[in-house]
Design a protein around this motif. Sequence first.
Motif, PDB file in Angstrom:
ATOM      1  N   ALA A  78      74.595  72.028  25.297  1.00  0.00           N
ATOM      2  CA  ALA A  78      73.770  70.859  25.016  1.00  0.00           C
ATOM      3  C   ALA A  78      74.600  69.587  24.875  1.00  0.00           C
ATOM      4  O   ALA A  78      74.139  68.496  25.128  1.00  0.00           O
ATOM      5  CB  ALA A  78      72.948  71.103  23.746  1.00  0.00           C
ATOM      6  N   HIS A  79      75.833  69.758  24.433  1.00  0.00           N
ATOM      7  CA  HIS A  79      76.685  68.589  24.194  1.00  0.00           C
ATOM      8  C   HIS A  79      78.010  68.727  24.945  1.00  0.00           C
ATOM      9  O   HIS A  79      79.062  68.450  24.390  1.00  0.00           O
ATOM     10  CB  HIS A  79      76.956  68.423  22.690  1.00  0.00           C
ATOM     11  CG  HIS A  79      75.709  68.225  21.891  1.00  0.00           C
ATOM     12  ND1 HIS A  79      75.165  66.994  21.673  1.00  0.00           N
ATOM     13  CD2 HIS A  79      74.885  69.122  21.289  1.00  0.00           C
ATOM     14  CE1 HIS A  79      74.057  67.131  20.945  1.00  0.00           C
ATOM     15  NE2 HIS A  79      73.876  68.414  20.709  1.00  0.00           N
ATOM     16  N   GLY A  80      77.918  69.182  26.203  1.00  0.00           N
ATOM     17  CA  GLY A  80      79.116  69.466  26.999  1.00  0.00           C
ATOM     18  C   GLY A  80      80.124  68.326  27.036  1.00  0.00           C
ATOM     19  O   GLY A  80      81.282  68.519  26.645  1.00  0.00           O
ATOM     20  N   PRO A  81      79.676  67.104  27.458  1.00  0.00           N
ATOM     21  CA  PRO A  81      80.632  65.987  27.561  1.00  0.00           C
ATOM     22  C   PRO A  81      81.300  65.674  26.220  1.00  0.00           C
ATOM     23  O   PRO A  81      82.511  65.453  26.158  1.00  0.00           O
ATOM     24  CB  PRO A  81      79.747  64.820  27.998  1.00  0.00           C
ATOM     25  CG  PRO A  81      78.576  65.458  28.675  1.00  0.00           C
ATOM     26  CD  PRO A  81      78.345  66.747  27.946  1.00  0.00           C
ATOM     27  N   GLU A  82      80.497  65.713  25.128  1.00  0.00           N
ATOM     28  CA  GLU A  82      81.032  65.450  23.805  1.00  0.00           C
ATOM     29  C   GLU A  82      82.088  66.490  23.450  1.00  0.00           C
ATOM     30  O   GLU A  82      83.158  66.169  22.920  1.00  0.00           O
ATOM     31  CB  GLU A  82      79.869  65.508  22.807  1.00  0.00           C
ATOM     32  CG  GLU A  82      80.062  64.678  21.574  1.00  0.00           C
ATOM     33  CD  GLU A  82      78.847  64.813  20.648  1.00  0.00           C
ATOM     34  OE1 GLU A  82      77.745  65.107  21.130  1.00  0.00           O
ATOM     35  OE2 GLU A  82      79.040  64.638  19.433  1.00  0.00           O
ATOM     36  N   PHE A  83      81.754  67.750  23.750  1.00  0.00           N
ATOM     37  CA  PHE A  83      82.684  68.833  23.462  1.00  0.00           C
ATOM     38  C   PHE A  83      83.979  68.648  24.241  1.00  0.00           C
ATOM     39  O   PHE A  83      85.079  68.802  23.705  1.00  0.00           O
ATOM     40  CB  PHE A  83      82.038  70.184  23.819  1.00  0.00           C
ATOM     41  CG  PHE A  83      82.945  71.363  23.595  1.00  0.00           C
ATOM     42  CD1 PHE A  83      83.178  71.852  22.315  1.00  0.00           C
ATOM     43  CD2 PHE A  83      83.597  71.972  24.675  1.00  0.00           C
ATOM     44  CE1 PHE A  83      84.015  72.937  22.105  1.00  0.00           C
ATOM     45  CE2 PHE A  83      84.451  73.056  24.464  1.00  0.00           C
ATOM     46  CZ  PHE A  83      84.653  73.533  23.182  1.00  0.00           C
ATOM     47  N   ASP A  84      83.856  68.268  25.515  1.00  0.00           N
ATOM     48  CA  ASP A  84      85.043  68.050  26.351  1.00  0.00           C
ATOM     49  C   ASP A  84      85.928  66.942  25.771  1.00  0.00           C
ATOM     50  O   ASP A  84      87.154  67.053  25.776  1.00  0.00           O
ATOM     51  CB  ASP A  84      84.631  67.688  27.783  1.00  0.00           C
ATOM     52  CG  ASP A  84      84.114  68.916  28.533  1.00  0.00           C
ATOM     53  OD1 ASP A  84      84.277  70.034  28.004  1.00  0.00           O
ATOM     54  OD2 ASP A  84      83.538  68.738  29.623  1.00  0.00           O
ATOM     55  N   ALA A  87      89.669  67.326  24.613  1.00  0.00           N
ATOM     56  CA  ALA A  87      90.737  66.481  25.159  1.00  0.00           C
ATOM     57  C   ALA A  87      91.559  65.879  24.024  1.00  0.00           C
ATOM     58  O   ALA A  87      92.802  65.837  24.093  1.00  0.00           O
ATOM     59  CB  ALA A  87      90.144  65.381  26.028  1.00  0.00           C
ATOM     60  N   GLU A  88      90.871  65.440  22.948  1.00  0.00           N
ATOM     61  CA  GLU A  88      91.567  64.851  21.798  1.00  0.00           C
ATOM     62  C   GLU A  88      92.492  65.866  21.131  1.00  0.00           C
ATOM     63  O   GLU A  88      93.644  65.563  20.809  1.00  0.00           O
ATOM     64  CB  GLU A  88      90.551  64.350  20.763  1.00  0.00           C
ATOM     65  CG  GLU A  88      89.972  62.972  21.075  1.00  0.00           C
ATOM     66  CD  GLU A  88      88.874  62.571  20.113  1.00  0.00           C
ATOM     67  OE1 GLU A  88      87.988  61.813  20.538  1.00  0.00           O
ATOM     68  OE2 GLU A  88      88.903  63.031  18.944  1.00  0.00           O
ATOM     69  N   GLU A  89      91.956  67.064  20.921  1.00  0.00           N
ATOM     70  CA  GLU A  89      92.760  68.092  20.259  1.00  0.00           C
ATOM     71  C   GLU A  89      93.937  68.535  21.117  1.00  0.00           C
ATOM     72  O   GLU A  89      95.032  68.784  20.601  1.00  0.00           O
ATOM     73  CB  GLU A  89      91.888  69.308  19.886  1.00  0.00           C
ATOM     74  CG  GLU A  89      90.782  69.008  18.886  1.00  0.00           C
ATOM     75  CD  GLU A  89      91.296  68.365  17.581  1.00  0.00           C
ATOM     76  OE1 GLU A  89      92.393  68.743  17.129  1.00  0.00           O
ATOM     77  OE2 GLU A  89      90.603  67.485  17.040  1.00  0.00           O
ATOM     78  N   VAL A  99      96.507  65.887  20.760  1.00  0.00           N
ATOM     79  CA  VAL A  99      97.225  65.992  19.478  1.00  0.00           C
ATOM     80  C   VAL A  99      98.347  67.013  19.602  1.00  0.00           C
ATOM     81  O   VAL A  99      99.463  66.811  19.118  1.00  0.00           O
ATOM     82  CB  VAL A  99      96.249  66.384  18.337  1.00  0.00           C
ATOM     83  CG1 VAL A  99      97.011  66.787  17.074  1.00  0.00           C
ATOM     84  CG2 VAL A  99      95.296  65.230  18.026  1.00  0.00           C
ATOM     85  N   LEU A 100      98.013  68.136  20.254  1.00  0.00           N
ATOM     86  CA  LEU A 100      99.014  69.200  20.395  1.00  0.00           C
ATOM     87  C   LEU A 100     100.010  68.898  21.506  1.00  0.00           C
ATOM     88  O   LEU A 100     101.034  69.555  21.624  1.00  0.00           O
ATOM     89  CB  LEU A 100      98.305  70.534  20.680  1.00  0.00           C
ATOM     90  CG  LEU A 100      97.415  71.058  19.550  1.00  0.00           C
ATOM     91  CD1 LEU A 100      96.601  72.264  20.016  1.00  0.00           C
ATOM     92  CD2 LEU A 100      98.240  71.441  18.323  1.00  0.00           C
ATOM     93  N   GLY A 101      99.688  67.908  22.366  1.00  0.00           N
ATOM     94  CA  GLY A 101     100.593  67.516  23.449  1.00  0.00           C
ATOM     95  C   GLY A 101     100.573  68.462  24.641  1.00  0.00           C
ATOM     96  O   GLY A 101     101.507  68.504  25.428  1.00  0.00           O
ATOM     97  N   ILE A 102      99.476  69.248  24.774  1.00  0.00           N
ATOM     98  CA  ILE A 102      99.403  70.165  25.925  1.00  0.00           C
ATOM     99  C   ILE A 102      98.391  69.643  26.944  1.00  0.00           C
ATOM    100  O   ILE A 102      97.505  68.855  26.596  1.00  0.00           O
ATOM    101  CB  ILE A 102      99.039  71.613  25.484  1.00  0.00           C
ATOM    102  CG1 ILE A 102      97.778  71.606  24.605  1.00  0.00           C
ATOM    103  CG2 ILE A 102     100.202  72.256  24.728  1.00  0.00           C
ATOM    104  CD1 ILE A 102      97.318  72.989  24.188  1.00  0.00           C
ATOM    105  N   SER A 103      98.531  70.114  28.194  1.00  0.00           N
ATOM    106  CA  SER A 103      97.679  69.575  29.244  1.00  0.00           C
ATOM    107  C   SER A 103      96.324  70.268  29.282  1.00  0.00           C
ATOM    108  O   SER A 103      96.200  71.453  29.010  1.00  0.00           O
ATOM    109  CB  SER A 103      98.367  69.677  30.602  1.00  0.00           C
ATOM    110  OG  SER A 103      99.018  70.919  30.714  1.00  0.00           O
ATOM    111  N   LEU A 104      95.288  69.491  29.612  1.00  0.00           N
ATOM    112  CA  LEU A 104      93.912  69.985  29.649  1.00  0.00           C
ATOM    113  C   LEU A 104      93.723  70.969  30.795  1.00  0.00           C
ATOM    114  O   LEU A 104      94.323  70.798  31.857  1.00  0.00           O
ATOM    115  CB  LEU A 104      92.962  68.809  29.892  1.00  0.00           C
ATOM    116  CG  LEU A 104      92.329  68.103  28.701  1.00  0.00           C
ATOM    117  CD1 LEU A 104      91.401  67.016  29.224  1.00  0.00           C
ATOM    118  CD2 LEU A 104      91.545  69.076  27.829  1.00  0.00           C
TER     119      LEU A 104
END
Length: 235
Positions: free
Chosen positions: A201-207, A211-213, A216-221
């Motif tokens: 229901a909230h796919g873009p928000e979840f993405d 992406a933010e998390e 933070v961890l410095g790893i690639s999406l």
Amino acid sequence: MTACPNPTKSRYATREAAETAARRVALRIEAPLRPYECACTWWHLTKNLPERPVDVSAATRHDIEFLNVLPDIDFREVVVRDADGQGDPGQRAALRHHRNQVRWKKQLGQLIADVEEQLKDRRGDKSLASHDWAKRATGYRDSLIVRLNECKRLRAADHAQAIVNQEHRRRDAEIAAAAGATVKELRAAAGEIAVQRLIAAHGPEFDDYLAEEYAVLGISLPARVERHRRERGAA
Ligand SMILES: [Zn+2]
């Protein structure tokens, strides 16, 4: 049933009914009327400020345990003070916890019997001093009776809730058994499905959060998420 000390007052079966009546007459009179519980088991209205009901949820685990192991003589003191609207709020709330209800009820019963015994003993005494004493003693007894009625009501409500809880547990276990799983597994499955639905229901928000998390961890999406975000111009 105890005789009503104010038999001419209007009476209501519950606090809610009394409150409704108070709102109705509030328009006609200046002083607001407030409901209070009477020893006669009905509710009446008063212009005085009645005591606030004790918040049962104010009891800490420590309060409940403290009261539970308190010697009778000290426990009785808490009961007497509570009937007078006094005492530590936590202890007063703990008195109403189901672990202390039986003892509270028993102490109230004994205290009431004591006063009635004394009232009976002095019935023949027609002196003014005795009359004053009897008036105070009756008021004290009535405050104990109000507590006893509250205690019975709480016990009935707790008992009803316990039956409902037991019934839920029994039915859940039956449904789980029929599904060849445990209740815990069913709950976990429901949680997982709900999370999936939330993401859908909230796919873009979840993405975006993802992406933010990742950032933070410095790893690639993951490439899939990267593509989704590029498609809607988020990245
Ligand atoms: Zn009454």
